[in-house]
Design a protein around this motif. Structure first.
Motif, PDB file in Angstrom:
ATOM      1  N   TYR A 284       0.871  -1.180   0.000  1.00  0.00           N
ATOM      2  CA  TYR A 284       0.000   0.000   0.000  1.00  0.00           C
ATOM      3  C   TYR A 284       0.901   1.221   0.000  1.00  0.00           C
ATOM      4  CZ  TYR A 284      -2.997   3.771   1.573  1.00  0.00           C
ATOM      5  OH  TYR A 284      -3.648   4.970   1.659  1.00  0.00           O
ATOM      6  N   PHE A 285       0.588   2.201  -0.861  1.00  0.00           N
ATOM      7  CA  PHE A 285       1.391   3.415  -0.978  1.00  0.00           C
ATOM      8  C   PHE A 285       0.460   4.619  -0.957  1.00  0.00           C
ATOM      9  CE2 PHE A 285       3.668  -0.051  -2.805  1.00  0.00           C
ATOM     10  CZ  PHE A 285       5.013   0.180  -2.546  1.00  0.00           C
ATOM     11  N   GLY A 286       0.600   5.462   0.056  1.00  0.00           N
ATOM     12  CA  GLY A 286      -0.263   6.637   0.123  1.00  0.00           C
ATOM     13  C   GLY A 286      -0.449   7.120   1.546  1.00  0.00           C
ATOM     14  N   ARG A 287      -1.399   8.031   1.712  1.00  0.00           N
ATOM     15  CA  ARG A 287      -1.679   8.577   3.042  1.00  0.00           C
ATOM     16  C   ARG A 287      -2.323   7.508   3.921  1.00  0.00           C
ATOM     17  NH1 ARG A 287      -5.365  12.392   3.511  1.00  0.00           N
ATOM     18  NH2 ARG A 287      -6.241  12.262   1.416  1.00  0.00           N
ATOM     19  N   ILE A 288      -1.927   7.481   5.175  1.00  0.00           N
ATOM     20  CA  ILE A 288      -2.437   6.477   6.110  1.00  0.00           C
ATOM     21  C   ILE A 288      -3.627   7.082   6.850  1.00  0.00           C
ATOM     22  CG2 ILE A 288      -1.798   4.788   7.871  1.00  0.00           C
ATOM     23  CD1 ILE A 288      -0.110   4.647   5.334  1.00  0.00           C
TER      24      ILE A 288
END
Length: 382
Positions: free
Chosen positions: A219-223
């Motif tokens: 997963y790549f992005g804002r948490i």
């Protein structure tokens, strides 16, 4: 008119590559200057000194709208005070003087993410007989307190006021996806002067098989909750596949604590180069957003890195995936929120990997520049 006679102004809120809008604005400015246009960047702040120096060396002039031009303090943490600050600056005479002093009449103005400026700049620029091309990735063209007005009568009032007062001063609205074009047409009741100009991704120069894909899932992005990362982690935990989560956000600490003894790697915030390196080490990238993404750059980047991509059905994610067929699949909200269903999907796809680095033709920076130049060539100066 020769390119040297064309004076172009780029309006963006900060000198930084930290955000997608800023990256697009600054790279556009550098390209437009490279082909001979006179270019000036007008911004609120400078956050990257090295980038600032690079821009100046290219021959681009940078003008900063300093805080003293504001009627409000502009540093409040309270959301309602921020909203009041914005209202104060709607007809701020100091910003009007600044704009009219620094923009040459009859120019082209490319505005990107103008948070921090008054929305009345569109009117003031129009009074200078300039052409305005406005790039937006959002439904609210100007408002930076969307949570305050989202939904209900305040939201409808905002859209109505913007449509009546400001849209008439914008010659072209540039959006990154057909999805957002359709939404803006629906919300603001306009059906013309909207152009789709897809975001670009950098060209990759890696060959097939050059990096071991040690992570099955990523997963790549804002948490954040709205990104579906909590549901992703819960489902990935059931697969017992090695999983990487790259990004920063308000629920990162909770997720790290919950999955600290499992097969997860949480990297936190890393720079862009490391993001892409981790992506190249991942077989399946999952983009499980539970809200309407207006583009989905991570989808394009993952495909270009040779990953198989799972995307949610929200917003423009499917649109980006369709630019390169057979490189992933769409998963529904019901599948994402059902942990057992989501886990099964992850298990089924975790061994899939395209392992082929490609450039998505429609999303190359050269194609972006080509379309941008077509728009600029069609602008009637003055």
């Amino acid at each position: 008119m020769s390119t040297e006679e064309k004076c172009t102004y780029i309006i963006v809120n900060r000198i930084s590559y930290a955000g997608g809008a800023e990256q697009i604005a600054i790279k556009s400015a550098l390209y437009i200057r490279e082909i001979g246009f006179l270019v000036t960047i007008i911004c609120i702040s400078i956050e990257d000194d090295d980038l600032y120096n690079e821009i100046e060396r290219s021959g681009i002039k940078i003008i900063v709208l300093e805080q003293r031009n504001y009627l409000s303090k502009g540093d409040s943490k309270d959301k309602y005070e921020k909203l009041w600050d914005q209202i104060n600056d709607i007809y701020n005479p100091r910003i009007e003087i600044f704009i009219k002093k620094n923009i040459r009449p009859g120019s082209i103005v490319l505005a990107h993410k103008i948070r921090g400026f008054s929305p009345s700049i569109f009117k003031w620029i129009s009074q200078l007989n300039c052409n305005v091309l406005y790039t937006t990735h959002d439904y609210e063209f100007f408002n930076y307190n969307a949570k305050i007005i989202s939904g209900g009568y305040l939201s409808k009032l905002y859209y109505l006021l913007f449509r009546i007062k400001y849209l008439k001063y914008i010659d072209k609205i540039l959006v990154p996806s057909q999805f957002l074009k359709n939404e803006i047409s629906r919300i603001y009741k306009i059906d013309k002067n909207i152009e789709v100009l897809h975001n670009f991704i950098e060209d990759f120069k890696y060959k097939e098989g050059d990096i071991d894909r040690q992570f099955a899932l990523g997963y790549f992005g804002r948490i954040e909750d709205i990104k579906g990362v909590k549901e992703f982690c819960a489902a990935a935990a059931n697969t017992e596949r090695k999983t990487i989560v790259v990004g920063q956000g308000s629920i990162l600490a909770d997720l790290k604590e919950e999955y600290k003894n499992s097969h997860f790697l949480f990297t936190g915030n890393v720079d862009k180069e490391d993001v892409l390196n981790y992506m190249r080490m991942t077989k399946v990238v999952v983009v499980p957003s539970l809200w309407n993404e207006t583009f989905g750059l991570v989808v394009a980047e993952a495909i270009s890195c040779g990953c198989f991509v799972l995307v949610s059905e929200f917003g423009a994610l499917k649109e980006v995936l369709n630019l390169c067929p057979n490189r992933g699949r769409v998963i529904s909200k019901s599948e994402i929120v059902d942990k057992s269903k989501f886990s099964e999907i992850l298990k089924e796809t975790s061994d899939k990997v395209n392992n082929l680095y490609i450039n998505i033709d429609m999303l190359t920076i050269s194609n972006y520049h080509k379309k941008l130049m077509e728009l600029l060539d069609n602008v009637k100066i003055g």
